[in-house]
Design a protein around this motif. Structure first.
Motif, PDB file in Angstrom:
ATOM      1  N   SER A   2      24.628  49.025 -22.717  1.00  0.00           N
ATOM      2  CA  SER A   2      23.760  49.517 -21.636  1.00  0.00           C
ATOM      3  C   SER A   2      23.346  48.397 -20.674  1.00  0.00           C
ATOM      4  O   SER A   2      23.180  48.626 -19.471  1.00  0.00           O
ATOM      5  N   MET A   3      23.158  47.171 -21.208  1.00  0.00           N
ATOM      6  CA  MET A   3      22.794  46.024 -20.354  1.00  0.00           C
ATOM      7  C   MET A   3      23.866  45.787 -19.284  1.00  0.00           C
ATOM      8  O   MET A   3      23.554  45.594 -18.114  1.00  0.00           O
ATOM      9  N   GLN A   4      25.118  45.771 -19.731  1.00  0.00           N
ATOM     10  CA  GLN A   4      26.209  45.522 -18.773  1.00  0.00           C
ATOM     11  C   GLN A   4      26.337  46.686 -17.791  1.00  0.00           C
ATOM     12  O   GLN A   4      26.619  46.480 -16.616  1.00  0.00           O
ATOM     13  N   ALA A   5      26.110  47.899 -18.273  1.00  0.00           N
ATOM     14  CA  ALA A   5      26.149  49.060 -17.375  1.00  0.00           C
ATOM     15  C   ALA A   5      25.049  48.925 -16.316  1.00  0.00           C
ATOM     16  O   ALA A   5      25.266  49.223 -15.133  1.00  0.00           O
ATOM     17  N   ALA A   6      23.866  48.441 -16.730  1.00  0.00           N
ATOM     18  CA  ALA A   6      22.753  48.262 -15.785  1.00  0.00           C
ATOM     19  C   ALA A   6      23.133  47.239 -14.708  1.00  0.00           C
ATOM     20  O   ALA A   6      22.892  47.448 -13.511  1.00  0.00           O
ATOM     21  N   VAL A   7      23.754  46.146 -15.136  1.00  0.00           N
ATOM     22  CA  VAL A   7      24.177  45.107 -14.186  1.00  0.00           C
ATOM     23  C   VAL A   7      25.209  45.685 -13.213  1.00  0.00           C
ATOM     24  O   VAL A   7      25.135  45.489 -11.992  1.00  0.00           O
ATOM     25  N   LEU A   8      26.162  46.421 -13.763  1.00  0.00           N
ATOM     26  CA  LEU A   8      27.229  46.979 -12.921  1.00  0.00           C
ATOM     27  C   LEU A   8      26.696  48.003 -11.928  1.00  0.00           C
ATOM     28  O   LEU A   8      27.167  48.076 -10.786  1.00  0.00           O
ATOM     29  N   LEU A   9      25.678  48.778 -12.346  1.00  0.00           N
ATOM     30  CA  LEU A   9      25.081  49.747 -11.415  1.00  0.00           C
ATOM     31  C   LEU A   9      24.437  49.020 -10.235  1.00  0.00           C
ATOM     32  O   LEU A   9      24.567  49.456  -9.086  1.00  0.00           O
ATOM     33  N   ALA A  10      23.780  47.905 -10.516  1.00  0.00           N
ATOM     34  CA  ALA A  10      23.163  47.125  -9.429  1.00  0.00           C
ATOM     35  C   ALA A  10      24.249  46.554  -8.513  1.00  0.00           C
ATOM     36  O   ALA A  10      24.121  46.558  -7.290  1.00  0.00           O
ATOM     37  N   LYS A  11      25.340  46.089  -9.110  1.00  0.00           N
ATOM     38  CA  LYS A  11      26.405  45.490  -8.290  1.00  0.00           C
ATOM     39  C   LYS A  11      27.179  46.542  -7.492  1.00  0.00           C
ATOM     40  O   LYS A  11      27.694  46.260  -6.414  1.00  0.00           O
ATOM     41  N   LEU A  12      27.243  47.755  -8.059  1.00  0.00           N
ATOM     42  CA  LEU A  12      27.956  48.830  -7.370  1.00  0.00           C
ATOM     43  C   LEU A  12      27.267  49.198  -6.054  1.00  0.00           C
ATOM     44  O   LEU A  12      27.916  49.644  -5.112  1.00  0.00           O
ATOM     45  N   GLU A  13      25.948  48.988  -5.981  1.00  0.00           N
ATOM     46  CA  GLU A  13      25.202  49.302  -4.758  1.00  0.00           C
ATOM     47  C   GLU A  13      25.724  48.502  -3.567  1.00  0.00           C
ATOM     48  O   GLU A  13      25.664  48.943  -2.432  1.00  0.00           O
ATOM     49  N   ILE A  14      26.236  47.292  -3.827  1.00  0.00           N
ATOM     50  CA  ILE A  14      26.673  46.440  -2.710  1.00  0.00           C
ATOM     51  C   ILE A  14      28.202  46.236  -2.733  1.00  0.00           C
ATOM     52  O   ILE A  14      28.741  45.444  -1.974  1.00  0.00           O
ATOM     53  N   PHE A  15      28.875  46.980  -3.619  1.00  0.00           N
ATOM     54  CA  PHE A  15      30.296  46.707  -3.841  1.00  0.00           C
ATOM     55  C   PHE A  15      31.150  46.966  -2.595  1.00  0.00           C
ATOM     56  O   PHE A  15      32.007  46.152  -2.234  1.00  0.00           O
ATOM     57  N   ASP A  16      30.910  48.081  -1.902  1.00  0.00           N
ATOM     58  CA  ASP A  16      31.729  48.386  -0.722  1.00  0.00           C
ATOM     59  C   ASP A  16      31.588  47.279   0.321  1.00  0.00           C
ATOM     60  O   ASP A  16      32.559  46.876   0.962  1.00  0.00           O
ATOM     61  N   ASP A  17      30.371  46.787   0.453  1.00  0.00           N
ATOM     62  CA  ASP A  17      30.108  45.712   1.407  1.00  0.00           C
ATOM     63  C   ASP A  17      30.841  44.429   0.968  1.00  0.00           C
ATOM     64  O   ASP A  17      31.414  43.707   1.785  1.00  0.00           O
ATOM     65  N   GLU A  18      30.827  44.164  -0.328  1.00  0.00           N
ATOM     66  CA  GLU A  18      31.529  42.972  -0.836  1.00  0.00           C
ATOM     67  C   GLU A  18      33.041  43.091  -0.674  1.00  0.00           C
ATOM     68  O   GLU A  18      33.710  42.106  -0.362  1.00  0.00           O
ATOM     69  N   VAL A  19      33.545  44.309  -0.877  1.00  0.00           N
ATOM     70  CA  VAL A  19      34.992  44.503  -0.698  1.00  0.00           C
ATOM     71  C   VAL A  19      35.358  44.236   0.766  1.00  0.00           C
ATOM     72  O   VAL A  19      36.351  43.558   1.064  1.00  0.00           O
ATOM     73  N   ALA A  20      34.525  44.751   1.682  1.00  0.00           N
ATOM     74  CA  ALA A  20      34.791  44.527   3.111  1.00  0.00           C
ATOM     75  C   ALA A  20      34.791  43.025   3.413  1.00  0.00           C
ATOM     76  O   ALA A  20      35.633  42.528   4.174  1.00  0.00           O
ATOM     77  N   ALA A  21      33.850  42.294   2.796  1.00  0.00           N
ATOM     78  CA  ALA A  21      33.790  40.839   3.003  1.00  0.00           C
ATOM     79  C   ALA A  21      35.055  40.168   2.457  1.00  0.00           C
ATOM     80  O   ALA A  21      35.624  39.272   3.090  1.00  0.00           O
ATOM     81  N   ARG A  22      35.517  40.611   1.309  1.00  0.00           N
ATOM     82  CA  ARG A  22      36.734  40.038   0.720  1.00  0.00           C
ATOM     83  C   ARG A  22      37.940  40.242   1.645  1.00  0.00           C
ATOM     84  O   ARG A  22      38.742  39.324   1.849  1.00  0.00           O
ATOM     85  N   VAL A  23      38.049  41.466   2.191  1.00  0.00           N
ATOM     86  CA  VAL A  23      39.173  41.779   3.079  1.00  0.00           C
ATOM     87  C   VAL A  23      39.112  40.878   4.321  1.00  0.00           C
ATOM     88  O   VAL A  23      40.106  40.280   4.735  1.00  0.00           O
ATOM     89  N   ARG A  24      37.894  40.742   4.868  1.00  0.00           N
ATOM     90  CA  ARG A  24      37.709  39.923   6.073  1.00  0.00           C
ATOM     91  C   ARG A  24      38.007  38.448   5.781  1.00  0.00           C
ATOM     92  O   ARG A  24      38.733  37.786   6.520  1.00  0.00           O
ATOM     93  N   LEU A  25      37.489  37.945   4.666  1.00  0.00           N
ATOM     94  CA  LEU A  25      37.672  36.524   4.335  1.00  0.00           C
ATOM     95  C   LEU A  25      39.137  36.210   4.008  1.00  0.00           C
ATOM     96  O   LEU A  25      39.639  35.140   4.360  1.00  0.00           O
TER      97      LEU A  25
END
Ligand SMILES: Cc1ncc(COP(=O)(O)O)c(C=O)c1O
Length: 370
Positions: A231-254
């Motif tokens: 559950s701890m890792q799921a909690a971390v992943l849920l928080a990271k999923l909130e910004i994931f699309d934005d991070e993917v866009a940054a990865r594509v741009r970089l």
């Protein structure tokens, strides 16, 4: 400069991740808690599959997929020789034999043109890897597999978030398997992974195998694993999923910016550096931004002296690993993978890489090439 910077990301998600972890500590359901169910729903929505089964690691995800397909001794499973060890390790762990098909020299992914020739009456599955953040050519691979009645499992450990012809990695074949190792595009604060499928019966089986093969409490029709995500890792992943699309866009741009900077750095003469090639129908999440150079060891040492961290993914193709010696596939069997293993080197890459740091890296590449 960090090769991968997880601290900046933590500063960004701190309120959400801290609150979510605190909630787990308060409710105390550390295994199979509500975060796990919520994460599976969110991940399935992200990928566009009807089922997501979270698991303890990417390796467990691949292994559970093979177990669910009842693959074992006497069976062959096709994968690429140029990948992380786990891709073939799981095939051997279930007692089957890994059969390698060389990779495309531009994308480093399993070459569909060489696939059919490697299929034998013992082949039971095809497991292409979507390496460095870019999906393999799944339409071509699925077509050949389908013609031969074979299931396809995507090793999407490095490509979660990437798209292939507009579809999401993980949802491109019968089963998709990914990893949430901390350095992956979507990473936990420990080990984790997930399986994706639209097949109801397979989803049920994979859920059971994740939990010691039990179909109801203390009743085991088959063998399984302690393969749950906590559950701890799921909690971390849920928080990271909130910004994931934005991070993917940054990865594509970089990634695109690195490619531009490298082209500018070597403009006017044949480039001694080969940058990544991304198919026009793909988007890459650049789990690694990997280039090819001559005399890699000298290059690596010079980059280190210049203060730029690099990494080699991967220095030895899997058919040449000591543990697979008994397969009898020596040097020369998979020339594209062998050449890549001698030449590839990855540059620092993460969504928080500053433009100035990218310039610094590319200047160092120019200097290190000599
Ligand atoms: C291509 C590939 N397959 C499988 C794995 C295994 O994932 P994990 O480390 O989560 O077990 C990894 C990650 O390290 C990987 O890169």
């Amino acid at each position: 400069m960090d090769f991968i910077d997880l601290k900046t990301q933590y500063r960004r998600i701190k309120p959400s991740v801290d609150a979510r972890i605190a909630r787990v500590l308060e409710h105390g359901a550390y295994v199979m808690g509500p975060e796990v169910t919520e994460l599976e729903q969110e991940l399935a929505r992200h990928c566009g599959t009807t089922h997501c089964i979270s698991v303890a690691s990417g390796t467990d995800a691949l292994m559970i997929a093979l177990m669910a397909l009842d693959i074992g001794p006497g069976d062959e499973v096709i994968t690429a020789p140029f990948t992380f060890f786990a891709s073939a390790e799981v095939i051997a762990l279930v007692g089957a034999t890994p059969v390698f098909v060389d990779v495309d020299p531009r994308t480093y992914n399993l070459d569909p043109a060489q696939l059919e020739a490697s299929i034998t009456p013992r082949t039971r599955a095809v497991m292409p890897v979507s390496l460095y953040g870019q999906c393999a050519d799944f339409d071509a691979i699925n077509l050949i597999a389908c013609r031969n009645g074979l299931p396809v499992i995507e090793d999407a450990a490095q490509s979660f978030g990437a798209t292939y012809k507009g579809r999401k990695s993980g949802a491109l074949s019968l089963i998709g398997a990914t990893s949430f190792f901390p350095s992956k595009p979507l990473g936990a604060y420990g080990d984790g992974g997930a399986l994706f499928t639209n097949d109801e019966a397979l989803a049920k089986l994979m859920r059971e195998i994740r939990l010691h093969g039990q179909d109801r409490r203390y009743h085991h029709p088959r063998l399984g694993l302690t393969g749950r995500l906590d559950s701890m890792q799921a909690a971390v992943l849920l928080a990271k999923l909130e910004i994931f699309d934005d991070e993917v866009a940054a990865r594509v741009r970089l990634g695109a910016r690195y490619t531009e900077l490298l082209a500018e750095a070597f403009a006017g003469h044949p480039s001694p550096v080969r940058g990544p090639y991304v198919e026009p129908f793909n988007t890459s999440v650049y789990a690694q931004y990997t280039i090819e150079v001559d005399h890699r060891e000298i290059f690596e040492t010079r980059m280190k002296v210049l203060g730029i961290p690099t990494a080699v993914h991967y220095p030895l193709p899997l058919h040449l690993q000591p543990v697979f010696e008994h397969l009898g596939q020596g040097e020369g069997c998979y020339p594209v993978s062998e050449a890549a293993a001698r030449r590839v080197i990855s540059l620092p890459m993460h969504p928080y890489l500053a433009e100035a740091d990218q310039v610094k890296v590319v200047n160092a590449v120019r200097e290190a090439i000599g």
